[in-house]
Design a protein around this motif. Sequence first.
Motif, short mmCIF file in Angstrom:
data_model
loop_
_atom_site.label_atom_id
_atom_site.label_comp_id
_atom_site.label_asym_id
_atom_site.label_seq_id
_atom_site.Cartn_x
_atom_site.Cartn_y
_atom_site.Cartn_z
N VAL A 134 88.84 28.06 28.40
CA VAL A 134 87.70 28.06 29.33
C VAL A 134 87.76 29.28 30.24
N GLU A 135 88.95 29.60 30.74
CA GLU A 135 89.09 30.72 31.67
C GLU A 135 88.86 32.06 30.99
N LEU A 136 89.09 32.13 29.67
CA LEU A 136 88.91 33.39 28.95
C LEU A 136 87.46 33.64 28.54
N LEU A 137 86.65 32.60 28.54
CA LEU A 137 85.26 32.76 28.09
C LEU A 137 84.44 33.52 29.11
N PRO A 138 83.45 34.30 28.66
CA PRO A 138 82.55 34.98 29.59
C PRO A 138 81.83 33.95 30.47
#
Length: 933
Positions: free
Chosen positions: A445-449
Motif C-alpha cells: 500500500v505504501e509503495l503504490l502511487p
Amino acid sequence: MSEISAVIITFNEAHNITRCIESVRSIADEILVVDSFSTDNTRLVCEALGARVIEHKFKSHIDQKNYAVSQAQYDLVLSLDADEYLSEELTESILAIKNSWPYQAYSMNRLSNYGGKWIRHGNWYPDKKIRLWNRKVGLWGGENPHDKVIIDSGVKVLHLEGDILHRAYNTSAEALAKVQNYSQIFANVNESRKSSSVFKIAFRSAFVFFKSYILKRGFLDGFEGLMVAMTVTNHVFYKYAKLFEANKRAMLGTRVVLARTDSLADVVLALPLAGYLKKVMPAIEITFIARQKYESVLARCVHVDYFLSYESVIENTQLLDAQKADTIIFINPEERLAKVAKAWGIRNRVATAHKLFNWRYCNHLVDFSRFKSNQHESQLNFQLLRPFYINRDLATNELAPLHGLQIDAEPVVFLEKDKFNLILHPVAGSEKDQGWPLINYLKLVELLPQDSFRVFITGTEEDGHRINKDLPQLTNHPLVTNLTGKQTLAELISFIGQADGFVSTHNGVLHLASVLNRLTIGIYTFKKPEHPSRKRPIGSRSTYLAVGQLCSACQNNQPCTCLANLDAETVKNKLLQSIQNKQTEVNSEKISDRTTSTPAAITQAKPKGISVVIPNYNGINLFPQTLPSLFKALATCGQPYEVIIVDDCSTDNSVNYLKENYPQISVLVNEVNKGFAPTINRGGFHAKHELLFLLNSDIKLEPNYFEPLLPYFDKPDTFGVMGRIINWDNDGIQDGAKFPTFRWAKIKTFTNYLQLQPEVKAGLYTMYLSGAEALVSKEKFLRLGGFDEIFTPYYIEDYELSLRAWRLGWNCYYEHSAVCRHKTSSSIKLKSKKKQIQTIYYRNKLFLHAIHLSKTQFKIYYVRVVLESLFRVLIFRFYYLRAIKLYSNEQYKCVESRQKFERLAMQVGTNLPIKAVVAKILRSLKNTRVERF
C-alpha cells in the motif's frame, strides 16, 4: 411403349452431371434433376442439357431420393447418382424391355472406378442394385447414407445385363473424406438405436478386410484392390467407432448433477465443467450440489439450472431423487452423497478410482491423481467426462470464459472512477502456509502511487479482527477502506466484478476475481496441492507470483517462510506492469479492425533501430551476393541500423574481406570455433538497438523485406517475426510458418504451413522462428539468455528459443509478404559430415524434449526414442544410439537449462505447457484453410 423418368439427385456435381445425363438420354422420356441448392454451375449445366431441374433442401439421401421419385412425370423410374452412368450393354438391356416391361422392378450390377481403374473383385463388385422400377411397388429405404430400393413383397425382380458405371474415387484422400462423412452419418442416425463395442469394432473391421481382399479376391485388382479393401475396412471401423463414442456420449443423459462439496476455490474452478457441458449439449440441465454458503456463487452462474445444498441433501435424500438425474459426477470424493446416489438408483455415478468407497457406490471410475498432477484443477475436472467420450484437453485460457458468472448491474457507490480501485484480500492461510504477511500488504500500500490508487481490504469478520490485532496500521492507512466483515458473499462478488484489480494468496475469492475478468495477481508457493500449476488464477487478466521452487520444505510439503520472502516491491512492479500491459492492449484494440479469433492486430510500429547479427564460417563467396541486398533492405526501412558479423574461426580470409570491403560492419572474431548459438549470442549481447535481426550469411533479402515486419513490435507480447523463405534461384517456398505438432509426447520440429490462397493474412502464428532470418525483441532475447548453448554446434536451438518465448506468453509471428532467398545449410555442409549432422540433430531433439516436457512425458518420449534406435540398428543406422549416448553424457545440462527457465517463468509470472502453446496456435487457425509441407 413404357415411358421412363430418369431421376438424379445432385449437389455441386457440374463436373459429373453431363456424363450421367448423356447416358440416359436414349432410354429416358424425362430427365429430372433434384438439386440441393448447388453453389457451382450444376443447375445451368443440367438445364442446358434439357433436364428439368427442381431445387429441394437436402435432409438425407433417402428423403431426397424419395422426393425425386415423387416428382417424376412417369411411374417407371430409373434412379442414378450424379457420379454414375449407364454402360452401353445396360442401355441396350433397358431398351429391350422398355416395350414389353415384363416385370415391375429390375436390378443391375454397379461397376466402380478407383483412381482410373475399374474394380471387378472385392466388396465393390458385382454390387447388385435395384435402380429401375415402378414407383407404385417400391420406394427408397434402408439406412442413411447406404440407401436401397425396397420392393413390395411378392414383386419379382429381373436382373439386367450390363453395368451402372460409378466414378467412385480418384485418390485415397477422396476415399477417406467420404469414409469420414458416411461413417458420421451412420453414427448420427443410429445413436442409441444400435450397439457397438470394442470387440465389434475390431472383429467387423478385420472380417470385412479379409472378405474383400481374400474371399472376394480383391488382391487381383492390384494396388487399387488393396485400397478398396482398406476403404471398406476403414468405413466399417469408423462407423462403429463413432457409434461407440456417440452411444457413450448419449449415456450421459440430459439431467446431470455436479457435486463439489469442499472449498469455494474448488467450486469456482468446477464451473467451467458446467459451462462446457452446456456448450456441447445445450439441452442438458445441470444441478450443482455444494455447501449452502456458496449458493450466491452458483445462483450467478448461467450454466447452473438448479442448486442443492449438500447439507439439505444429506438431511433429506429425496431432494436428490426429485432431480431424476441420469448422471451424477463427484468432482471431489464424498462418501455419504455417493451412498445416497446409489440408493436412489442414479444410472451413472462417476468418481475417481482412488477412493475405496467409490468402488462400492459408483459404477464409472476414472483413474487419475489430482495430487500428483501438474494440470490445473479446472482441467483435471474434465477427466471425469472420460466415461462419456466427451473429455477435452482444454487450455486454461479456454476455460475462463466457460465460468458463466454474472454480476449485479447496480454500481458500487464507493468506487472512484478516476482511480485504480484495488482489492487486497489478506487471508490466514493453512497450518503449513500462513499466507503473505500482513506487513507486506502494508508495504505494498505504501509503495503504490497515492494519487492514482484506492485500496480496499476485504475478508471475513475474523480476518478483520486479526488485522486489527496484529497490524492496525494496515486498515488505518489513509489510502485504505476496510470492508472486512461488512459484505455478504453476494455483495462481495458484485464489488469484485466492478473493481479494477485484486491481489491475494490462493483462495476462493481470488478465483472469483479472476473469472470475473479483473486484473488479478495471485501469490503462491510450490507446495502441493496448491502450487501454481494446479491452482493459479486462469482469467484472461490474471497472473501470479510464486516462490519456493527450490525450497526443500516446499517440495516436501512442510511448513516454511517462503511467502514472507516475496517482497512488496516485486508485487508492486508486477501490478504496475500488468496495468500498463492492459492499457497498451486497450489502445491497440482501439485502432484495430481485426476480430478476436485471429492473432492480435498489427499496427504501424516505430522501433528505435535494428541490429543485424550474422554468424559466419567461410562465407567469403556468399558476401558479394547477400550483403548488398541486406544494406539495400536496411536503407529502405527508415530505421537506424548496425550490422554485426561474428566470425566463427573462418579459414577463407572472410575477416580481411569484410574489413576491406565493408568497413561499416562491426566484425567480432571467435578465438575458437564455437558453433551457431554462442556466435549469435555474442553478437546479440553487443547489439545497441531495440530489435535484433538474426541472419544467416547465406540469406539474400528482397528490397522491402523489413517494412511489413516492423509493425508487429507495437504489440508488447511480440517476441519476434520471420518472413517467407524461398529458393535461391526460383520462387519455390522452403519455409513458411511452422505448424505446431505435439502428439504422444513428441514435438515435431520440421512441419511448415501456409494459409491457402488467394490471400495470406498478416499475423499468422508460427511455432518457432527460423534461425536463418528472424527479427526479435532484443530485450526479450536477452531476458531469455539468448540461444541455449547446450545445442552447440547447430540445429534446433531456434525452435527451443521460440518455445521458451511462447511458454512465457510472448508470441512468434510469420509474415508472408517479407521475402528472402536461402542457400540451404551452406556453412554447416562445409564443415560436417552427414552422419555427424544426424547424430547432433537427434541429440538436440532429446535436449529439447528433456527441457520442455514434464518428467512423465519425457519418459514416454525417451522410451520411444530407444525403441526407434534399436530398430534403426537393424538397418545399420547407428546415429540414434550415438545421439542417446551424447545426451546421457550431458543430461545434467538439460536439468540446468530447465531450472533456469523455470526461475525466469516464475519472475515473469507465466509458464505455459506445450499443449497450451499448441492449442493457442491451432485456435488462431480456426476456419482458416492451410496447407502443410
